[in-house]
Design a protein around this motif. Structure first.
Motif, mmCIF file in Angstrom:
data_model
loop_
_atom_site.group_PDB
_atom_site.id
_atom_site.type_symbol
_atom_site.label_atom_id
_atom_site.label_comp_id
_atom_site.label_asym_id
_atom_site.label_seq_id
_atom_site.Cartn_x
_atom_site.Cartn_y
_atom_site.Cartn_z
ATOM 1 N N ALA A 76 1.143 -1.733 0.079
ATOM 2 C CA ALA A 76 0.322 0.232 0.235
ATOM 3 C C ALA A 76 0.434 1.462 0.034
ATOM 4 O O ALA A 76 2.281 1.446 0.637
ATOM 5 C CB ALA A 76 -1.063 -0.240 1.082
ATOM 6 N N ASN A 77 0.424 2.150 -0.582
ATOM 7 C CA ASN A 77 1.207 3.412 -0.861
ATOM 8 C C ASN A 77 1.164 4.102 0.335
ATOM 9 O O ASN A 77 0.085 3.885 1.125
ATOM 10 C CB ASN A 77 0.973 4.000 -1.642
ATOM 11 C CG ASN A 77 0.701 3.604 -3.435
ATOM 12 O OD1 ASN A 77 1.583 2.958 -3.632
ATOM 13 N ND2 ASN A 77 0.342 4.553 -4.424
ATOM 14 N N THR A 78 2.693 4.980 0.663
ATOM 15 C CA THR A 78 2.088 5.064 2.337
ATOM 16 C C THR A 78 1.031 7.363 1.833
ATOM 17 O O THR A 78 1.785 7.870 0.448
ATOM 18 C CB THR A 78 3.670 6.241 2.332
ATOM 19 O OG1 THR A 78 4.781 4.791 2.381
ATOM 20 C CG2 THR A 78 3.879 6.703 3.541
ATOM 21 N N ARG A 79 0.445 6.922 2.814
ATOM 22 C CA ARG A 79 0.075 9.291 2.339
ATOM 23 C C ARG A 79 0.450 9.938 3.090
ATOM 24 O O ARG A 79 1.673 9.735 4.381
ATOM 25 C CB ARG A 79 -1.499 8.235 3.441
ATOM 26 C CG ARG A 79 -2.534 7.215 2.960
ATOM 27 C CD ARG A 79 -3.552 7.480 3.265
ATOM 28 N NE ARG A 79 -3.881 7.434 4.976
ATOM 29 C CZ ARG A 79 -3.967 6.204 5.263
ATOM 30 N NH1 ARG A 79 -3.795 5.187 5.034
ATOM 31 N NH2 ARG A 79 -4.087 6.333 6.470
ATOM 32 N N CYS A 125 9.325 1.932 -1.975
ATOM 33 C CA CYS A 125 8.395 0.656 -1.647
ATOM 34 C C CYS A 125 8.416 0.387 -2.884
ATOM 35 O O CYS A 125 8.428 -1.317 -3.392
ATOM 36 C CB CYS A 125 7.524 1.411 -1.378
ATOM 37 S SG CYS A 125 7.387 1.498 1.130
#
Length: 138
Positions: A76-79, A125
């Protein structure tokens, strides 16, 4: 150094020096298995030997882990909100790591620092690898 901040710094330095000068050989109270205080050095050594022998040679009961299928899929992408929260929680007055950046430096950059860290994490990532120098591979 007549300011409250200066006094805090002086106090911290004095406290650190006091702790550094304490004798490492000081022991607390050692009790035998019945709760009696041990005074003789040989008794204390025997008790420590018994304690660690029992601690390290006892089988601990544990629950069996159920088989779970491996998690698959993209990371999942880092917010940006996560990055901002982590930067705010960062401790100050700590030594820099391999990157030679301190929390204070990143905080001082404001939004630019947040965006820079977010971009860096996204690249890490994506590539799934970092070199020991703290630079991104790829």
């Amino acid at each position: 150094m007549g300011t409250p901040e200066g006094e805090k710094i002086i106090y911290r330095i004095a406290e650190a020096r006091r702790k550094d000068s304490q004798d490492v050989g000081e022991l607390g109270i050692i009790k035998d298995e019945n709760g009696n205080i041990l005074i003789e050095e040989e008794e204390v050594k025997r008790r420590w030997k018994e304690y660690f022998s029992q601690l390290l040679n006892t089988e601990n009961e544990c629950e069996e882990l159920e088989n779970v299928p491996p998690v698959e899929g993209p990371i999942a992408n880092t917010r940006e909100s996560e990055v901002e929260s982590a930067i705010k929680k960062g401790k100050v007055n700590k030594a820099a790591g391999m990157s030679e950046l301190t929390t204070e430096m990143i905080k001082a950059l404001g939004n630019l620092g947040k965006e820079w860290v977010h971009t860096l994490l996204e690249k890490i990532c994506y590539v799934e690898e970092m070199q020991g120098t703290g630079t991104i591979v790829g």
